[in-house]
Motif scaffolding. Structure first.
Motif, PDB file in Angstrom:
ATOM      1  N   GLU A   1      14.843 -40.444  15.098  1.00 40.58           N
ATOM      2  CA  GLU A   1      13.890 -40.039  14.388  1.00 40.58           C
ATOM      3  C   GLU A   1      14.408 -38.733  13.643  1.00 40.58           C
ATOM      4  O   GLU A   1      13.799 -38.487  12.287  1.00 40.58           O
ATOM      5  CB  GLU A   1      12.645 -39.726  15.121  1.00 40.58           C
ATOM      6  N   ALA A   2      15.248 -38.141  14.327  1.00 42.58           N
ATOM      7  CA  ALA A   2      16.025 -36.619  13.348  1.00 42.58           C
ATOM      8  C   ALA A   2      16.488 -37.185  12.192  1.00 42.58           C
ATOM      9  O   ALA A   2      16.509 -36.439  11.131  1.00 42.58           O
ATOM     10  CB  ALA A   2      16.837 -36.025  14.394  1.00 42.58           C
ATOM     11  N   GLN A   3      17.456 -38.112  12.451  1.00 44.68           N
ATOM     12  CA  GLN A   3      18.024 -38.728  11.210  1.00 44.68           C
ATOM     13  C   GLN A   3      17.237 -39.088  10.077  1.00 44.68           C
ATOM     14  O   GLN A   3      17.358 -38.956   8.797  1.00 44.68           O
ATOM     15  CB  GLN A   3      19.128 -39.637  11.608  1.00 44.68           C
TER      16      GLN A   3
ATOM     17  N   LYS B   1      13.795 -38.558   9.584  1.00 43.57           N
ATOM     18  CA  LYS B   1      13.185 -37.344   9.014  1.00 43.57           C
ATOM     19  C   LYS B   1      14.202 -36.480   8.245  1.00 43.57           C
ATOM     20  O   LYS B   1      13.544 -36.014   7.097  1.00 43.57           O
ATOM     21  CB  LYS B   1      12.551 -36.312  10.255  1.00 43.57           C
ATOM     22  N   GLN B   2      15.260 -36.521   8.731  1.00 42.78           N
ATOM     23  CA  GLN B   2      16.303 -35.416   7.622  1.00 42.78           C
ATOM     24  C   GLN B   2      16.416 -35.811   6.267  1.00 42.78           C
ATOM     25  O   GLN B   2      16.675 -35.161   5.425  1.00 42.78           O
ATOM     26  CB  GLN B   2      17.659 -35.326   8.368  1.00 42.78           C
ATOM     27  N   ARG B   3      16.275 -37.139   6.024  1.00 47.09           N
ATOM     28  CA  ARG B   3      16.245 -37.891   4.776  1.00 47.09           C
ATOM     29  C   ARG B   3      14.768 -38.122   4.216  1.00 47.09           C
ATOM     30  O   ARG B   3      14.851 -38.735   3.018  1.00 47.09           O
ATOM     31  CB  ARG B   3      16.942 -39.073   4.926  1.00 47.09           C
ATOM     32  N   GLY B   4      13.909 -37.311   4.762  1.00 43.34           N
ATOM     33  CA  GLY B   4      12.615 -37.345   3.971  1.00 43.34           C
ATOM     34  C   GLY B   4      11.598 -38.383   4.244  1.00 43.34           C
ATOM     35  O   GLY B   4      10.642 -38.736   3.420  1.00 43.34           O
TER      36      GLY B   4
END
Length: 235
Positions: free
Chosen positions: A51-53, A55-58
């Motif tokens: 999820e972090a990856q 979300k990091q990409r919008g």
């Protein structure tokens, strides 16, 4: 291919399956029509890391197990269990193959091919593709699907929340084409036509023309086929 904290056997098995997928593409359209495919694929060992990856990409990771980013040609997979992660990894990798080999494509074709190859296996030198268990039980389809001629007109409908029927229909359309010689010829011609327009999708009119010229009774044959028992495809 980046698989941190996962056994090397997963990475090796995924390599073999993706090579098989590429081999089948070669059988469909001819080896001369293939292109080199580069893919940055990361399988993340925890939901939190996945999820972090995303979300990091919008993007929104909710209700997803994998996501392919067209602009960066990268895919991220959540490792829940080996079987599920392998299916998702193949699905997202096929999107990269489609981008490299076909260019921009209608959503039904892009997702249909990705759904089709999810359950790819190998036995000796034989590639095996089984019916997608998300849509098939006891060799019968479990969901109503759009007719072929309707499906190719619904590209804008994918933005709506409930896409389950679109995914099932796209899978079934590709499985139908891959189930006969005449269907494979039509699929080959659709793919090669897409290849000639790498920056654009075939229009509804262009697709309809291909269908009417090569498979004028496709909806009638498709309807009959949906009532049959689905069989495994060997390559």
């Amino acid at each position: 291919m980046n698989t941190p904290n996962l056994p090397s056997s997963f990475n090796q098995a995924l390599h073999i399956k993706l090579n098989t997928v590429f081999k089948v593409y070669g059988q469909i359209i001819g080896v001369h029509a293939l292109k080199k495919v580069k893919l940055n694929l990361t399988v993340l060992p925890t939901r939190r890391a996945y999820e972090a990856q995303i979300k990091q990409r919008g993007a929104n990771p909710s209700n997803t197990a994998g996501m392919y980013f067209h602009a960066s040609n990268s895919a991220f997979i959540n490792y829940d269990n080996e079987h599920a992660a392998m299916r998702t990894a193949i699905h997202e990798a096929v999107h990269a193959i489609n981008k490299a080999v076909l260019g921009y494509t209608p959503r039904w074709l892009n997702e249909g091919l990705a759904e089709y190859f999810e359950l790819t296996k190998n036995h000796m030198q034989t590639g095996i593709v089984e019916p997608n268990s998300s849509w098939v039980k006891n060799s019968k389809i479990t969901k109503s699907v759009f007719t072929f001629n309707s499906l190719i007109t619904l590209d804008k409908s994918w933005s709506k929340s409930d896409t389950s029927k679109l995914y099932a229909s796209s899978w079934a359309a590709i499985y139908f084409l891959m189930d006969s010689h005449s269907g494979k010829v039509l699929l080959k011609n659709i793919i090669l036509a897409e290849q000639e327009l790498p920056r654009n999708k075939l229009s509804k009119k262009q697709l309809s023309t291909l269908l009417n010229e090569q498979y004028p009774d496709i909806d009638s044959q498709y309807s009959k086929w949906l009532k049959t028992s689905f069989k495994t495809h060997n390559f």
